[in-house]
Design an enzyme around this catalytic site. Structure first.
Site, mmCIF file in Angstrom:
data_model
loop_
_atom_site.group_PDB
_atom_site.id
_atom_site.type_symbol
_atom_site.label_atom_id
_atom_site.label_comp_id
_atom_site.label_asym_id
_atom_site.label_seq_id
_atom_site.Cartn_x
_atom_site.Cartn_y
_atom_site.Cartn_z
ATOM 1 N N CYS A 87 1.090 -0.512 -0.001
ATOM 2 C CA CYS A 87 -0.159 0.020 -0.096
ATOM 3 C C CYS A 87 0.282 1.395 -0.547
ATOM 4 C CB CYS A 87 -0.761 -0.145 0.999
ATOM 5 S SG CYS A 87 -2.137 0.866 0.796
ATOM 6 N N HIS A 196 -3.217 -5.706 2.103
ATOM 7 C CA HIS A 196 -2.356 -5.816 3.458
ATOM 8 C C HIS A 196 -2.756 -7.016 3.327
ATOM 9 C CE1 HIS A 196 -1.733 -1.812 4.165
ATOM 10 N NE2 HIS A 196 -2.670 -1.455 3.578
ATOM 11 N N GLU A 198 -0.515 -8.506 5.454
ATOM 12 C CA GLU A 198 0.599 -8.182 7.170
ATOM 13 C C GLU A 198 -1.032 -8.399 7.783
ATOM 14 O OE1 GLU A 198 -0.183 -5.815 5.336
ATOM 15 O OE2 GLU A 198 -0.419 -4.030 6.491
HETATM 16 N N1 LIG Z 1 -2.073 6.919 2.427
HETATM 17 C C1 LIG Z 1 -2.111 5.983 1.627
HETATM 18 C C2 LIG Z 1 -1.837 4.392 1.234
HETATM 19 C C3 LIG Z 1 -3.437 4.492 3.244
HETATM 20 C C4 LIG Z 1 -2.326 2.494 4.141
HETATM 21 O O1 LIG Z 1 -1.305 2.463 3.715
HETATM 22 O O2 LIG Z 1 -3.137 1.597 4.577
HETATM 23 C C5 LIG Z 1 -3.659 6.085 0.528
HETATM 24 O O3 LIG Z 1 -4.256 6.302 1.382
HETATM 25 O O4 LIG Z 1 -3.726 5.474 -0.145
#
Ligand SMILES: N[C@@H](CCC(=O)O)C(=O)O
Length: 227
Positions: A87, A196, A198
């Site tokens: 992400c 994600h 993890e």
């Molecule tokens: N800050 C990023 C990634 C969020 C995350 O890694 O959970 C977004 O909102 O796109």
């Protein structure tokens, strides 16, 4: 001895502790890495975790990409060290030009948080060799800027060279070109994806354990190369 996987904490990282925990749950040794360090000595692979590095100011990942620790990470990734960007980590990898393209605002213009069905498109990467191409997995997705875009020539190359690693199924959550959820570099050691893994490694939180495949893949790869 089990391999050591480093996880970088940037100012604003959110999922660094979860990534460290996932490494441990999956039988490897986690090592926290600090964004201000100029060396990642002692780790066999690195994860750039999810979150909001530098508050997502300027563009997601654009400032974190210039953290001191990134110089050594880029150098080692270019030599073949396994590197996974989750992400916000994927956003950093694109900003650092370790992966092509960019993540822009979701086409729906809202933050999206859901369990996301994905198809594994290739098992020929350090982080997906424990899966089978065509396998469907469900992984948590949460982001505001997960819309992967690249120029048509780059998209053609990614598709033609088997560098699309994951594709969204049952609806594209953010407008990504060709439903792309994750990509790899030519060598297959650097992988970035928006969902994600993890967060999908424990029975307690579930809802699937599909994230474990990422960790068993890198573990299997490192064992194969004698780490
Ligand atoms: N800050 C990023 C990634 C969020 C995350 O890694 O959970 C977004 O909102 O796109």
């Amino acid at each position: 001895m089990s391999p050591t996987i480093g996880v970088v904490t940037f100012p604003g990282s959110l999922d660094d502790q979860d990534a460290l925990r996932a490494v441990e749950v999956c039988g490897m040794t986690p090592k926290p890495l600090w964004h201000g360090s100029d060396s990642i000595e002692g780790v066999d692979a690195v994860i750039l975790p999810g979150g909001f590095s530098y508050g997502d100011y300027l563009r997601c990942g654009a400032i974190a990409r210039f953290s001191p620790v990134m110089d050594d990470i880029i150098r080692r990734a270019e030599q073949g060290m396994p590197l996974l960007g989750i992400c916000n980590g994927f956003q950093v990898l694109c900003e650092a030009h370790l992966l092509p393209g960019a993540l822009i605002r979701n086409d729906v213009r809202t933050f999206v948080c859901r369990d996301q069905l994905l198809r594994v498109e290739t098992e020929d990467t350090v982080w997906t060799n424990a899966f089978t191409a065509g396998q469907e997995i469900s992984i948590v997705l949460k982001n505001g800027e997960g819309n992967f875009q690249a120029d048509p020539e780059t998209v053609r190359r990614l598709e033609g060279e088997n560098q699309v690693v994951f594709r969204y199924l049952q609806g594209n959550p953010n407008g990504s070109v060709n439903d792309i959820a994750g990509i790899t570099n030519e060598r297959g050691n650097v992988v970035g994806l928006m969902p994600h893994p993890e967060h999908n490694v424990e029975e307690l939180t579930g809802p699937t354990l599909d994230g474990r495949g990422f960790f068993s893949s890198v573990s299997r790869f490192l064992e194969r190369v004698g780490v």
